[in-house]
Design an enzyme around this catalytic site. Structure first.
Site: not given
Ligand code: 16G
Ligand code: MG
Length: 541
Positions: A65, A279, A371, A502
């Site tokens: 990404s 991506d 998001e 994360g």
């Protein structure tokens, strides 16, 4: 374990660096590319097992990404095009961390636990981004698949959402679309062209959009799509990968985090611009105003625009369907207030990470999820889709209702419901702006973002931070939430939270308040509290 002989042998060609431990995180495995060959081989194995278990096609995407070009990563895609189910994330971690001698035992354990019939056939779709390391790594995935006797289809260079789309198409027997790139382009471009026909005064000027391709796969695929768009949109593509480095000073993540325009973008005042990430599963919009001030329209603004448009159409169509917006703690307070108080739509908040938002959005007739960082899409329940498609062809319905239903139907066809998709989202936004006859400035002025600041703090072990209430409050360490509460009280319209990242070994801090100075001050004070109460290391914030 005769059946695993080939696995054992081939695995020697993809050796695991001894002692290396990795975890399947929010977005799969992600680390420096040179440490990933064995992980790829093993994800080929796991995808084959998952395919046998679900009796469906599974996807494996090789990408990291928005990470730097030297990194890479991999994630698994479940039958409906969604992220792999959490229990299998655990298997992925076990498999990736098994030393060579233990690999077959771990495989056997998974097969037993999941009661997998090894005589089932397996089918795995694979795709990759433009990183120099991606080609060899995807070869390792293919090796894993073949050593367990699985069938594979290699899509080569595709965006992450394109691969999700292919998997969904294949497992719905074509009812969602055709599992080819041509099928994808045809479906979304036809829907876009039909929607755009409803645009008010659609001049060439309004059709123009500047796109920053992050020097990645999104740029390549946008070029391919353009041929299908029949000049309904005029794309000026920058950072197309022809000379710049992937994600370097460009792309959606850079623009969102730095709050400034990407390198190499020839922007004029007022021009509508957007950036994809590496991506092409995230998108943000922006423009410079006449005094050169930068304005960002992030995932929250996108969710607001799309949900407002859908709600208006539902009202015009006379359809009684519940629409909700799913956000995370990062959503700007102004967006939540606007959606709840002015728009009167249901808003719910989940933990960070696409899988959580996607899951929550499935609970509504129409679930819009985004998001703040620009990853999102819209999910339509079967009931909603049926009612909309029925009304669109109902010859007894009034012209107004039928027309609204047709717009909704084409919007459904334009949206990639498998996952957030920068290309599809871009076309949805362009269509909404055109149909509503709205400029990017008008869209921006729907509400004003509260000034905010994000910081990160290094601590010895970020797992000491436990959160609740969709990451908006901390449970441990003791005293941290009280400290945050009393700091927030010092400011106006303030809010702050902290959560362990994360994807990085840090604790993230978010603060918003009535002025930038206050947001900065609050973020700094909260960072200090984290440093002191959660075992900060290195320099004090
Ligand atoms: C991953 C997630 C993204 C999330 C981000 C948070 C997916 C596909 N991607 O990139 O949704 O916003 O992680 O990162 O789920 P953080 O935990 O480091 O803040
Ligand atoms: Mg991405």
């Amino acid at each position: 374990m005769a059946q695993f002989q080939e696995v054992s042998q081939k695995s020697l060609l993809h050796p695991k660096p001894k002692g290396l431990m990795l975890q399947y995180g929010t977005a799969g495995f992600r680390t420096t590319a040179k440490d990933l060959d064995h992980v790829m081989f093993r994800m080929g194995l796991l995808a084959t097992l998952r395919s046998k278990k679900t009796k469906s096609t599974i996807g494996v995407m090789v990408t990291a990404s928005h990470n730097p070009e030297e990194d890479n990563g991999v994630k698994l895609i479940d039958p409906m095009g969604e992220m792999v189910t959490p229990a299998w994330e655990g298997y992925a971690t076990q498999l990736a961390n098994a030393e060579q001698e233990a690999l077959c035992t771990v495989l056997k354990d998974i097969i037993e636990k999941e009661d997998i019939n090894m005589s089932e056939t397996a089918s795995v779709f694979i795709g990759r981004d433009t990183r120099p390391s991606s080609e060899n790594l995807s070869q390792a995935v293919l090796d894993g698949i073949s050593s367990l006797g699985g069938n594979s289809k290699d899509y080569g260079l595709v965006t992450t959402p394109q691969l999700h789309y292919m998997v969904r198409c294949r497992n719905t027997n074509g009812s969602y679309g055709t599992d080819t790139l041509q099928g994808y382009y045809q479906k979304i471009s036809q829907a876009f062209i039909k929607l755009i026909k409803n645009a008010k005064n659609h001049t060439d000027d309004q059709k123009r959009l500047l796109v920053d391709g992050a020097n990645g796969i999104g740029a390549l695929k946008l070029r391919e799509l353009e041929i299908f768009l029949e000049s309904a949109l005029q794309v000026l593509l920058f950072n197309d990968g022809s000379n710049g480095k992937l994600n370097y000073m460009c792309g959606a993540d850079y623009v969102k985090v730095q709050q400034k325009s990407p390198k190499g973008m020839g922007m004029e005042a007022g021009q509508r611009c957007c950036s994809f990430d590496g991506d092409a599963d995230r998108i943000v919009y922006y423009y410079n105003d006449s005094v050169g001030c930068f304005h960002l329209l992030d995932g929250d603004k996108i969710a607001t625009l799309i949900s407002t448009y859908l709600k208006e159409l539902l009202t015009q169509a006379g359809l009684n369907l519940q629409i909700a917006v799913v956000q995370t703690a990062y959503a700007n307070g102004s967006s939540t207030l606007y959606l709840e108080d002015i728009m009167k739509v249901t808003v719910c908040c989940t933990k960070t990470g696409v899988k959580h938002l996607h899951h929550a959005a499935q609970n509504f007739d129409i679930g819009v999820y985004f998001e703040a960082n620009g990853h999102g899409t819209v999910l339509f329940s079967q009931k909603a889709e049926e009612q909309i498609r029925q009304l669109a062809k109902d010859t007894n319905a009034s012209d107004e209702k039928k027309h609204a239903a047709e717009l909704l139907e084409n919007t459904i066809n334009l949206i990639n419901q498998a996952t957030g998709d920068a290309i599809s989202d871009m076309l949805v936004i362009e269509a909404v702006l055109a149909v509503k006859g709205m400029t990017v400035q008008e869209w921006d002025s729907i509400y004003t973002d509260l000034p905010n600041r994000q910081l990160k703090v290094k601590v010895a072990d970020r797992r000491v931070i436990d959160t609740k209430d969709a990451e908006r409050r901390t449970v441990t360490p003791a005293g941290l939430q009280d400290a945050i509460d009393s700091l927030v009280k010092k400011y106006t319209k303030a809010r702050a939270f902290v959560r362990p990242s994360g994807t990085e070994d840090v604790v993230r801090v978010y603060a918003e308040a009535d002025t930038q100075e206050s947001a900065d001050g609050l973020a700094h004070e909260v960072s200090l509290a984290v440093y002191c109460l959660a075992g900060g290391v290195g320099e004090k914030p």
